[in-house]
Design a protein around this motif. Structure first.
Motif, PDB file in Angstrom:
ATOM      1  N   ILE A   1       0.833  -1.203   0.000  1.00 44.13           N
ATOM      2  CA  ILE A   1       0.000   0.000   0.000  1.00 44.13           C
ATOM      3  C   ILE A   1       0.871   1.258   0.000  1.00 44.13           C
ATOM      4  N   GLN A   2       2.012   1.214   0.677  1.00 42.40           N
ATOM      5  CA  GLN A   2       2.916   2.378   0.670  1.00 42.40           C
ATOM      6  C   GLN A   2       3.483   2.618  -0.728  1.00 42.40           C
ATOM      7  N   GLU A   3       3.854   1.545  -1.408  1.00 43.26           N
ATOM      8  CA  GLU A   3       4.378   1.688  -2.770  1.00 43.26           C
ATOM      9  C   GLU A   3       3.295   2.188  -3.723  1.00 43.26           C
ATOM     10  N   THR A   4       2.061   1.715  -3.536  1.00 40.90           N
ATOM     11  CA  THR A   4       0.960   2.144  -4.398  1.00 40.90           C
ATOM     12  C   THR A   4       0.691   3.629  -4.198  1.00 40.90           C
ATOM     13  N   ILE A   5       0.670   4.067  -2.934  1.00 40.42           N
ATOM     14  CA  ILE A   5       0.467   5.490  -2.650  1.00 40.42           C
ATOM     15  C   ILE A   5       1.592   6.311  -3.260  1.00 40.42           C
ATOM     16  N   PHE A   6       2.837   5.858  -3.058  1.00 40.30           N
ATOM     17  CA  PHE A   6       3.974   6.625  -3.562  1.00 40.30           C
ATOM     18  C   PHE A   6       3.944   6.761  -5.081  1.00 40.30           C
ATOM     19  N   LEU A   7       3.618   5.679  -5.780  1.00 35.31           N
ATOM     20  CA  LEU A   7       3.603   5.725  -7.242  1.00 35.31           C
ATOM     21  C   LEU A   7       2.548   6.713  -7.737  1.00 35.31           C
ATOM     22  N   ASN A   8       1.393   6.749  -7.086  1.00 40.12           N
ATOM     23  CA  ASN A   8       0.345   7.703  -7.472  1.00 40.12           C
ATOM     24  C   ASN A   8       0.718   9.125  -7.056  1.00 40.12           C
ATOM     25  N   LEU A   9       1.360   9.257  -5.916  1.00 46.70           N
ATOM     26  CA  LEU A   9       1.837  10.556  -5.446  1.00 46.70           C
ATOM     27  C   LEU A   9       2.859  11.143  -6.412  1.00 46.70           C
ATOM     28  N   LEU A  10       3.693  10.264  -6.972  1.00 47.18           N
ATOM     29  CA  LEU A  10       4.764  10.688  -7.865  1.00 47.18           C
ATOM     30  C   LEU A  10       4.232  11.371  -9.126  1.00 47.18           C
ATOM     31  N   GLN A  11       2.982  11.092  -9.498  1.00 44.02           N
ATOM     32  CA  GLN A  11       2.412  11.732 -10.687  1.00 44.02           C
ATOM     33  C   GLN A  11       2.352  13.251 -10.539  1.00 44.02           C
ATOM     34  N   TYR A  12       2.281  13.715  -9.283  1.00 43.96           N
ATOM     35  CA  TYR A  12       2.215  15.152  -9.003  1.00 43.96           C
ATOM     36  C   TYR A  12       3.540  15.705  -8.486  1.00 43.96           C
ATOM     37  N   ARG A  13       4.548  14.849  -8.334  1.00 40.33           N
ATOM     38  CA  ARG A  13       5.805  15.307  -7.719  1.00 40.33           C
ATOM     39  C   ARG A  13       7.019  15.041  -8.605  1.00 40.33           C
TER      40      ARG A  13
ATOM     41  N   GLU B   1       5.439  12.166   3.065  1.00 46.55           N
ATOM     42  CA  GLU B   1       4.384  12.408   2.069  1.00 46.55           C
ATOM     43  C   GLU B   1       3.371  11.261   2.060  1.00 46.55           C
ATOM     44  N   ILE B   2       3.848  10.038   2.205  1.00 47.69           N
ATOM     45  CA  ILE B   2       2.930   8.891   2.237  1.00 47.69           C
ATOM     46  C   ILE B   2       2.003   8.981   3.446  1.00 47.69           C
ATOM     47  N   LYS B   3       2.567   9.349   4.596  1.00 49.49           N
ATOM     48  CA  LYS B   3       1.749   9.481   5.803  1.00 49.49           C
ATOM     49  C   LYS B   3       0.689  10.572   5.639  1.00 49.49           C
ATOM     50  N   GLN B   4       1.050  11.655   4.950  1.00 48.48           N
ATOM     51  CA  GLN B   4       0.084  12.736   4.727  1.00 48.48           C
ATOM     52  C   GLN B   4      -1.086  12.253   3.866  1.00 48.48           C
ATOM     53  N   VAL B   5      -0.776  11.442   2.844  1.00 50.15           N
ATOM     54  CA  VAL B   5      -1.840  10.913   1.993  1.00 50.15           C
ATOM     55  C   VAL B   5      -2.705   9.929   2.774  1.00 50.15           C
ATOM     56  N   GLN B   6      -2.061   9.133   3.640  1.00 49.95           N
ATOM     57  CA  GLN B   6      -2.829   8.186   4.443  1.00 49.95           C
ATOM     58  C   GLN B   6      -3.756   8.902   5.417  1.00 49.95           C
ATOM     59  N   SER B   7      -3.320  10.071   5.878  1.00 46.78           N
ATOM     60  CA  SER B   7      -4.177  10.836   6.792  1.00 46.78           C
ATOM     61  C   SER B   7      -5.305  11.533   6.040  1.00 46.78           C
ATOM     62  N   SER B   8      -5.040  11.988   4.825  1.00 43.94           N
ATOM     63  CA  SER B   8      -6.084  12.611   3.990  1.00 43.94           C
ATOM     64  C   SER B   8      -5.705  12.430   2.531  1.00 43.94           C
ATOM     65  N   ILE B   9      -6.536  11.729   1.802  1.00 40.57           N
ATOM     66  CA  ILE B   9      -6.216  11.418   0.410  1.00 40.57           C
ATOM     67  C   ILE B   9      -6.163  12.664  -0.461  1.00 40.57           C
TER      68      ILE B   9
ATOM     69  N   ILE C   1      -2.819  14.159  -1.920  1.00 40.06           N
ATOM     70  CA  ILE C   1      -2.061  13.520  -2.987  1.00 40.06           C
ATOM     71  C   ILE C   1      -1.728  14.485  -4.115  1.00 40.06           C
ATOM     72  N   ASP C   2      -2.611  15.452  -4.384  1.00 36.07           N
ATOM     73  CA  ASP C   2      -2.356  16.399  -5.477  1.00 36.07           C
ATOM     74  C   ASP C   2      -2.069  17.800  -4.954  1.00 36.07           C
ATOM     75  N   ASP C   3      -1.512  17.855  -3.731  1.00 34.74           N
ATOM     76  CA  ASP C   3      -1.196  19.151  -3.125  1.00 34.74           C
ATOM     77  C   ASP C   3       0.098  19.698  -3.711  1.00 34.74           C
ATOM     78  N   VAL C   4      -0.018  20.279  -4.898  1.00 39.05           N
ATOM     79  CA  VAL C   4       1.126  20.840  -5.615  1.00 39.05           C
ATOM     80  C   VAL C   4       0.635  22.007  -6.455  1.00 39.05           C
ATOM     81  N   ASN C   5       1.462  22.999  -6.607  1.00 36.88           N
ATOM     82  CA  ASN C   5       1.098  24.150  -7.431  1.00 36.88           C
ATOM     83  C   ASN C   5       1.468  23.897  -8.885  1.00 36.88           C
ATOM     84  N   ILE C   6       0.539  24.147  -9.787  1.00 38.18           N
ATOM     85  CA  ILE C   6       0.770  23.974 -11.216  1.00 38.18           C
ATOM     86  C   ILE C   6       0.597  25.327 -11.891  1.00 38.18           C
TER      87      ILE C   6
END
Length: 841
Positions: A189-201, A211-219, A222-227
């Motif tokens: 589950i950590q690897e799955t979260i990280f791979l999806n997180l990486l799409q924005y990082r 970063e993984i813990k932050q996504v686990q606390s609130s999904i 995951i896309d908390d990035v400025n574009i």
């Protein structure tokens, strides 16, 4: 300008390797381990493509899939921390190892930037509106999606069933049964979260665990990035103080003939990371909008164009004929029920500036010059979101779509990496992706690659290492003089002496002692690197020079062996000098027993005492026998083997022992029938050394030992030398002994009757034996592979590892110049403070 998110994060929940999207689709994530398909082996690549095509065909019921090659940062600090667990605990070795670690890190980051390697991922939907065979399910799901969208407009959200994943587990099991031909691993589950997180990082530095813990606390994190968009069409991602530019380059066109196109493999030749994302969908072969319908209409269009040309008096051009032929071939494949795909292939690159992106695009298009790599300036935002996990191709996705059979799709060559060596080990160089020659410019070869080569030869004997094709612990290092063979060999040897093992180095030219001690003295005078000086001083250098009194009896069997072993060796040495018969053998046994008894009683004794005992025999024939042996032993090469026990002999207690051999003459294979006295004496010394080597490698099976035979060809010149080598090789895995043979050619080690071979090979260039190298490393001899080997320049070799991988690598001798001075094989000027690679190789 700030970009309003065109599409909010669609992930609703994670479970193990599965994600649940807000439209109730579920996707499963797998890492696919790299398979062995060596750079120059077309046969291996074809076999791999057949296996992958078989798996892809089996994915047809799932409708869609995604193949993603992701460049991942290599955590060298973590690698070196793991390697440090294998270090010898004594300070003299740990201190030098820590300096080497620091030097290595500085060299890699300064010359290559952040190191990376590729991981391969396969993503497959377990449930999709587009593949459901249950009409009721489709209608119900469509209603739920519409209802949910409507309710969310009023701020009303449905709760997720916390056991949502259970009904997908059977489908996941079916999917995994279809992946059996691949070496797959479901993500955690950590690897799955990280791979999806990486799409924005992508391209941003991040604290992975945080970063993984932050996504686990609130999904929603995951896309908390400025574009933002700069220069109208360039995307910039920023996260706090960190920022990067990102570009998506879709493949627009493919050549007519896509055989051996190998796009995904070719991306590995670049020295910067390129993410490869492929979204694929199986499509129907019947109906107006099917591939078959499109093919028929395309053929009709060509026919009409040809008819118009002929009416105008022109003949059909070759391009039209080629297209018509290819369309016919496609129709044949459709009629043969071959499965068809639509896919979009996007290459994703990041850089610290727009200028860097432009430079990388130039290099990318040069690497894929036969492929239409598009800038797609107006489509960057679309491509950014379309390439998110969970997005699939829809009928309205018209741009950048390729239409091929599964067989044609697999010509991209997936799940291959140009890796060689071990995951954890000492840094020794980089993979060279070229076939052409660098013309001696090995520095440029190093700068052109970011594919690091790590090596821990002791892993060859470990059972828990996955993927090995052999447990053979022995290492062969070959090559002509002047190509870097000796430098690489000594670098590898020194690095491995810092691990938990003992090492014996047989140095027939007795070069190491003088060079190592000279470097130690120079560093001491300059006050530099006391840890390197301490390491050099810790080595037990033994120079078997019979002209030096301190070497007398160093290999005397009476001195360094107990009676149970010493008698057999002593007899073997004596019968090398004299013709054996029963009477002499009986007398020799009695004399050995008497002298050994005296030694065990505390008296100083050696082989000369045995000969004197024979010379004092009552029998005249035995007297002559003993007197002859005494006469031969005085003032000759034999003095290192026969003594009166005045010196304690070679010790096997030292961690690193270097035995230098001087003034020893060995017979050639053809001269053993009529040997000179000097050659016969040389064989005696060789036999004694060989026995010491065998005892060193087998004394303690719980302790890993390395025996290095430099100038290995010397041992191949006589049947005695060959037997010694083969005996040591047979210790091998059962005795935890590793043999490293350094010699001038692979031809030197093709001994008849020797089936042990070598599990690892470093083959440097041999001008007259290119074909033999290819044969030895089991690579077909073609024009291309011949160039691959023949074009190697100084510091380059073919590394054949225990995993069966074979790559051309460049040895890096520049990360610790003071250490490199130890490996000098030519006389260098004393006034110089630095040494070039050329001078020390």
């Amino acid at each position: 300008m700030r970009v309003t998110k065109l599409k909010e994060n669609q992930i609703w929940a994670f479970y193990e390797n599965m994600i649940l999207l807000k439209n109730s689709s579920v996707f499963a994530f797998y890492e696919i381990k790299s398979m062995v398909a060596n750079t120059m082996s077309l046969l291996e690549k074809e076999k791999l493509k057949v296996s992958v095509a078989s798996v892809i065909n089996d994915l047809h019921p799932f409708g869609d899939f995604e193949i993603n090659d992701v460049p991942m940062t290599r955590d060298l600090i973590a690698i070196f921390e793991e390697l440090s667990d294998r270090l010898d605990p004594k300070d003299v070795y740990r201190n030098l190892a820590e300096t080497i670690f620091k030097k290595t890190l500085n060299e890699i980051y300064e010359t290559s930037g952040v190191p990376f390697s590729y991981k391969h991922y396969l993503v497959v939907p377990l449930k999709s509106l587009h593949i459901s065979v249950d009409l009721k399910s489709v209608v119900k799901q469509a209603y739920r999606d519409t209802k949910q969208t409507f309710m969310e407009g009023f701020g009303i959200y449905e709760d997720i069933d916390e056991n949502w994943y259970e009904k997908y587990l059977p489908q996941r099991q079916v999917l995994e049964s279809r992946l059996s031909l691949l070496h797959y691993k479901p993500l955690t589950i950590q690897e799955t979260i990280f791979l999806n997180l990486l799409q924005y990082r992508r391209g941003l530095s991040l604290d992975v665990d945080s970063e993984i813990k932050q996504v686990q606390s609130s999904i929603e994190n995951i896309d908390d990035v400025n574009i933002t968009i700069e220069n109208v069409n360039v995307m910039k991602l920023s996260n706090g103080d960190d920022e990067t530019y990102i570009a998506h380059y879709p493949i627009g066109t493919l050549p007519r003939n896509i055989s051996h196109i190998h796009i995904v493999e070719r991306l590995k030749n670049l020295n910067f990371p390129v993410e490869s994302k492929i979204k694929a969908k199986f499509v129907g072969t019947k109906g107006f909008w099917s591939i078959a319908g499109q093919t028929t209409r395309a053929q009709d269009k060509i026919k009409n164009a040809v008819s118009e040309d002929m009416e105008a008096g022109d003949s059909a051009n070759q391009e039209q004929l080629d297209d018509f032929y290819l369309l016919n071939d496609l129709k044949d494949k459709i009629n043969a029920k071959e499965k068809m795909l639509h896919y979009m292939h996007t290459l994703i690159v990041t850089g610290e500036s727009i200028e860097v992106l432009k430079l990388k695009l130039d290099m990318l298009t040069a690497t894929l010059e036969d492929v239409g790599v598009l800038k797609a300036s107006a489509d960057q935002i679309y491509l950014f979101y379309k390439n998110m996990f969970g997005e699939t191709l829809e009928f309205w996705d018209k741009n950048f779509i390729q239409k091929v059979t599964v067989e044609g799709f697999c010509e991209n060559l997936f799940f291959v990496s140009h890796k060689v060596g071990t995951d954890v080990g000492w840094y020794i160089g980089k993979v060279d992706n070229e076939v052409t020659s660098w013309f001696g410019d090995f520095r440029t070869a190093l700068q052109s690659s970011n594919n690091l080569v790590l090596s821990d030869l002791l892993q060859a004997n470990k059972l828990e290492v996955n993927g090995k094709v052999t447990n053979n612990p022995h290492v062969l290092i070959t090559g002509d003089t002047g190509n870097g063979k000796s430098f690489a060999a000594k670098l590898i040897v020194v690095l491995h002496t810092l691990l938990k093992c003992k090492l014996l180095y047989i140095d027939p030219k007795d070069e190491l002692k003088g060079q190592f001690l000279a470097v130690a003295q120079e560093l001491e005078e300059q006050g530099l690197y006391p840890e390197l000086v301490a390491y050099i001083r810790s080595i037990n250098f033994v120079s078997l020079d019979p002209t030096k009194k301190e070497n007398v009896g160093m290999l005397d069997p009476i001195v360094f062996l107990p009676k149970s072993e010493g008698k057999a060796l002593a007899k073997s040495l004596v019968w090398t000098l004299s013709e054996k018969d029963d009477e002499k053998d009986t007398a020799l046994s009695s004399a050995l027993d008497k002298v050994y008894d005296e030694k065990e009683a505390g008296e100083q004794r050696g082989m000369l005492d045995v000969f004197e005992e024979l010379a004092n025999s009552d029998k005249e024939r035995i007297q002559h026998f003993g007197s002859a042996l005494l006469g031969n032993a005085h003032d000759s090469t034999l003095s290192v083997v026969f003594s009166r026990g005045e010196h304690k002999g070679i010790s096997m207690r030292d961690k690193v022992t270097v035995i230098g051999i001087k003034n020893v003459e060995l017979p050639s294979e053809s001269s053993q029938i009529e040997m000179t006295d000097s050659e016969r004496n040389g064989l005696v010394v060789l036999n004694a050394i060989g026995y010491f080597c065998k005892r060193f490698g087998s004394a303690d099976i719980a302790e890993e030992t390395i025996t290095v035979m430099d100038e290995g060809w010397l041992f191949e010149t006589s049947s005695t030398g060959k037997k010694i080598l083969n005996d040591i090789k047979r210790l091998g895995r059962s005795q935890n002994n590793f043999l490293i043979v350094i010699t001038q050619s692979v031809v030197d080690v093709n001994a008849e009757g020797d089936n042990t071979g070598f599990g690892t090979v470093f083959a440097f260039r041999e001008e007259n034996h290119v074909a033999e190298i290819l044969d030895y490393i089991k690579v077909p001899n073609t024009e291309e592979t011949y160039k691959w080997v023949d074009n190697m320049t100084m510091a380059q070799c073919i590394y054949y590892d225990t995993f069966g991988r074979k790559e051309r690598i460049t040895i890096d001798g520049g990360f610790f110049p003071e250490l490199s001075k130890l490996f000098a094989t030519v006389k260098v000027k004393e006034e110089k403070d630095t040494y070039s690679w050329e001078e020390v190789s």
